[in-house]
Design an enzyme around this catalytic site. Structure first.
Site, PDB file in Angstrom:
ATOM      1  N   LYS A   1      -7.032  -4.889  -3.060  1.00  0.00           N
ATOM      2  CA  LYS A   1      -7.809  -5.426  -1.943  1.00  0.00           C
ATOM      3  C   LYS A   1      -8.676  -4.329  -1.361  1.00  0.00           C
ATOM      4  O   LYS A   1      -8.413  -3.142  -1.576  1.00  0.00           O
ATOM      5  CB  LYS A   1      -6.857  -5.991  -0.879  1.00  0.00           C
ATOM      6  CG  LYS A   1      -5.926  -4.931  -0.330  1.00  0.00           C
ATOM      7  CD  LYS A   1      -4.973  -5.494   0.669  1.00  0.00           C
ATOM      8  CE  LYS A   1      -4.085  -4.409   1.224  1.00  0.00           C
ATOM      9  NZ  LYS A   1      -4.800  -3.327   1.927  1.00  0.00           N
TER      10      LYS A   1
ATOM     11  N   ASP B   1       0.794  -1.249   0.000  1.00  0.00           N
ATOM     12  CA  ASP B   1       0.000   0.000   0.000  1.00  0.00           C
ATOM     13  C   ASP B   1       0.824   1.297   0.000  1.00  0.00           C
ATOM     14  O   ASP B   1       0.487   2.251   0.727  1.00  0.00           O
ATOM     15  CB  ASP B   1      -0.971   0.007   1.204  1.00  0.00           C
ATOM     16  CG  ASP B   1      -1.984  -1.135   1.158  1.00  0.00           C
ATOM     17  OD1 ASP B   1      -1.922  -1.946   0.228  1.00  0.00           O
ATOM     18  OD2 ASP B   1      -2.842  -1.210   2.063  1.00  0.00           O
TER      19      ASP B   1
ATOM     20  N   CYS C   1      -1.971  -2.774   7.590  1.00  0.00           N
ATOM     21  CA  CYS C   1      -1.898  -3.722   6.467  1.00  0.00           C
ATOM     22  C   CYS C   1      -0.622  -4.552   6.467  1.00  0.00           C
ATOM     23  O   CYS C   1      -0.653  -5.733   6.115  1.00  0.00           O
ATOM     24  CB  CYS C   1      -2.108  -2.993   5.153  1.00  0.00           C
ATOM     25  SG  CYS C   1      -3.833  -2.428   5.017  1.00  0.00           S
TER      26      CYS C   1
HETATM   27  C1  VGL Z   1      -4.664   0.658   5.620  1.00  0.00           C
HETATM   28  C2  VGL Z   1      -6.200   1.622   7.000  1.00  0.00           C
HETATM   29  C3  VGL Z   1      -7.169   1.487   6.046  1.00  0.00           C
HETATM   30  C4  VGL Z   1      -3.249   0.222   5.421  1.00  0.00           C
HETATM   31  C5  VGL Z   1      -5.627   0.517   4.649  1.00  0.00           C
HETATM   32  O1  VGL Z   1      -2.797   0.145   4.269  1.00  0.00           O
HETATM   33  O2  VGL Z   1      -2.567  -0.031   6.439  1.00  0.00           O
HETATM   34  N1  VGL Z   1      -4.953   1.194   6.795  1.00  0.00           N
HETATM   35  N2  VGL Z   1      -6.869   0.933   4.868  1.00  0.00           N
END
Ligand code: VGL
Ligand code: ZN
Length: 200
Positions: free
Chosen positions: A109, A12, A154
């Site tokens: 995702k 991410d 994540c």
């Molecule tokens: C994430 C919060 C919401 C992450 C993704 O990538 O850690 N955190 N969505």
């Protein structure tokens, strides 16, 4: 010699999780260049991308009266309500502009409107698979190094699930950054260690 059974998973590294983004993680920018360099050492590079439809159930804005960064109860368990982030096709959902994206697989995702997905392996019901396990196994990958954002969400959930599935998982904490919501960073480090993840 490159170890063909060892994959790098970059979690991410998207604009919304970097300074200036909707859910900015402090220092998110700093890890981009060293992660690009690290890619050279791996035969397989996988990038994950948080990829929510507008109005996703993990957004506080989808729950009347709810504030971002508070908790709610979902059918699958407790869930943090986040600011709107990583909306499919938006600039915030795009990878950091300096990140190398010529990896082997980009795994999206969080596209199921009703379930959030922190882990690269399972949605937050801990039951619905993303298919990553099959991808790795059919390619003979046994070892995983994980880096990226956010360390306590994540990266944490991906590392713990990977270890539970029997992969040998290392998290490069120097190439990850956390959100640290109500002690979540400390809990994540303890949880990863307890699951047998190597933290460096
Ligand atoms: C994430 C919060 C919401 C992450 C993704 O990538 O850690 N955190 N969505
Ligand atoms: Zn998200």
């Amino acid at each position: 010699m490159t170890d063909r059974a060892h994959a790098l998973i970059v979690i991410d590294l998207q604009n919304d999780f970097c300074p200036g983004g909707a859910l900015a993680v402090e220092g998110g920018n700093d890890i981009v260049a060293p992660i690009n360099a690290l890619m050279e050492d791996f035969a397989t590079v996988i990038l994950t991308q948080d990829w929510h439809p507008a109005g996703h159930s993990s957004f506080a804005s989808s729950h009347p009266g709810a504030q971002p960064m508070t908790m709610t109860e979902m059918p699958y368990g407790p869930q943090v309500l986040w600011p709107d982030h990583c909306v499919q096709g938006s600039k915030g959902a795009a990878f950091h502009p300096d990140l190398r994206t010529d990896g082997d697989l980009i795994l999206r995702k969080g596209f199921n409107p009703a379930i959030d997905s922190y882990s690269a392996f399972f949605e937050n019901d801990h039951a619905t698979p993303t298919g990553l396990e099959g991808y790795l196994r059919t390619r003979g990958i046994e070892r995983l190094t994980m880096v990226g954002l956010a360390l306590d969400f994540c990266v944490n959930f991906s590392a713990v699930d990977g270890a539970k599935l029997g992969f040998d998982v290392t998290v490069r904490t120097d190439l990850s950054r956390g959100i640290d919501l109500d002690g979540s960073l400390r809990a994540a480090m303890d949880g990863m260690r307890g699951a047998g993840v190597t933290l460096t």
